[in-house]
Write an enzyme that holds these catalytic residues in place. Sequence first.
Site, PDB file in Angstrom:
ATOM      1  N   LYS A  78      39.331  54.071  32.389  1.00  0.00           N
ATOM      2  CA  LYS A  78      40.736  53.661  32.277  1.00  0.00           C
ATOM      3  C   LYS A  78      41.009  53.177  30.858  1.00  0.00           C
ATOM      4  O   LYS A  78      40.170  52.492  30.253  1.00  0.00           O
ATOM      5  CB  LYS A  78      41.024  52.551  33.296  1.00  0.00           C
ATOM      6  CG  LYS A  78      42.481  52.135  33.390  1.00  0.00           C
ATOM      7  CD  LYS A  78      42.695  51.102  34.490  1.00  0.00           C
ATOM      8  CE  LYS A  78      44.145  50.661  34.575  1.00  0.00           C
ATOM      9  NZ  LYS A  78      44.377  49.684  35.659  1.00  0.00           N
ATOM     10  N   SER A 158      48.274  50.518  38.821  1.00  0.00           N
ATOM     11  CA  SER A 158      48.355  51.035  37.470  1.00  0.00           C
ATOM     12  C   SER A 158      47.233  52.032  37.141  1.00  0.00           C
ATOM     13  O   SER A 158      47.333  52.759  36.161  1.00  0.00           O
ATOM     14  CB  SER A 158      48.273  49.860  36.482  1.00  0.00           C
ATOM     15  OG  SER A 158      46.998  49.234  36.573  1.00  0.00           O
ATOM     16  N   SER A 182      46.011  47.396  41.842  1.00  0.00           N
ATOM     17  CA  SER A 182      46.000  48.574  40.967  1.00  0.00           C
ATOM     18  C   SER A 182      44.781  49.483  41.099  1.00  0.00           C
ATOM     19  O   SER A 182      44.738  50.540  40.491  1.00  0.00           O
ATOM     20  CB  SER A 182      46.147  48.149  39.501  1.00  0.00           C
ATOM     21  OG  SER A 182      47.460  47.731  39.255  1.00  0.00           O
TER      22      SER A 182
END
Length: 495
Positions: A78, A158, A182
């Site tokens: 990420k 997210s 998330s």
Amino acid sequence: MSDLNKLTLADARDKMRAGEVTSVELTEACLSEIEGASALGAFVHNTPEIALEQAKAADVRIQAGNAPDMCGIPLGIKDLFCTKGVASQAASAILEGFKPEYESTVTQNLWDAGSVMLGKLNMDEFAMGSSNETSTYGNAVNPWRRTGDDTALTPGGSSGGSASAVAADLCLAATGTDTGGSIRQPAAFTGITGIKPTYGRVSRWGVVAFASSLDQAGPMTKTVRDSAIMLETMCSHDAKDSTSVDFAVPNFEAALTGDIRGKKIGIPKEYHMDGMPAEIEKLWADGTAMLKDAGAEIVDISLPHTKYALPAYYVIAPAEASSNLARYDGVRYGHRASLGKGDGITEMYEKTRAEGFGPEVQRRVMIGTYVLSAGFYDAYYNRARRVRTLIKKDFEDVFAAGVDAILTPATPSSAFGLGEMKDADPVKMYLNDVFTVTVNLAGLPGITVPTGLDAQGLPLGLQLIGRPWEEGDLLNSAYVLEQAAGFASKPAKWW
């Protein structure tokens, strides 16, 4: 062997140890899959040279014997994790061009174990969002489609890029972070597994901060076993993170016995929300029955302060964000606005932030600054902190009464279309986190497991919440649920 990118992490590990496949072959399979998947918007910075170099080194380690479990496994990272010499932007224009001179503790742990970095993954800007529509790179797209419908769907947020990449088999697993759901919400939207560990179990050092008392990194994988293997490598005590706990990291994979006889599973009445879709209710009831059939004792429980969780979260998280994001000022690194004649430092800050931060980040920074301001600090921020303590106590009381884990829905719906909530009241988007934020406020471990498809052919997940520091036990309960649900659906390839 074709379709190497479709292997689970555990299968790939075993095949590499048996000499049936090499890390280089696995890595090349993933890199070629990534090349043809630009329509998903999952990978935003590709690092093929680094990947192949790491894969070659991993093969040498594996051949020498005694390589760690994660050795040779190709991963997506990420964009919130700082990776030395590789763009780490938190999906924000304000960090354009930023290449850290250091490695986050989590990624360092993975590289030390011999894992392979395929590249950086898309996400909501500064991890603020539930749909991956706030990214400077553009939307990440869910590989799943509704039956007979080509509408582009959200992969959740997210960690949307991570979820999309794992579900589409672009990588064997990915790192995610979870501040209010998330990891767990995108995992549910894409039919994969995601675990948020206990707060303090995984170091936050080198992870771009959103809300420091809530953020926690974890793995996003194809199976519960894969999550257990990857989580063990990600965990460590870290003196550079003052909230990191010096507890021994157990062998999480060894905890997957598949036996939950006599375990107490709590069903919280407060999670039966008004207007909850019948499909989510049925999924929850079916999951409860599966755990009961496996020998668990099902008990009704109450978490009375649940209804205050979302408002408390949306005071605390923006308050911490406004404090954390004050460092992005255009002075030392990242974007700096061009200045007009007579502009001073104040104008430079204002213009840089106006250009660098997207609308959602600006909204949350303004809310956070407001609730921390002198006249409102007690009315909002301190009150939210007191509510958080009550939410934590609800869970403590339930666990003290002998409950081992709590079963809830993961999301209030399946994945929605990109753009569908764009013009709606932002609160409607925030409601996506209704089942997940309590876990962050209480600092507990939570895991999402895919357990079925809705009428439109989209994946739905259930969430299990565990006792603090008992991720092994939680993973075992999730493993039983996974085996009973037998979810094996994959998205039909359109990208």
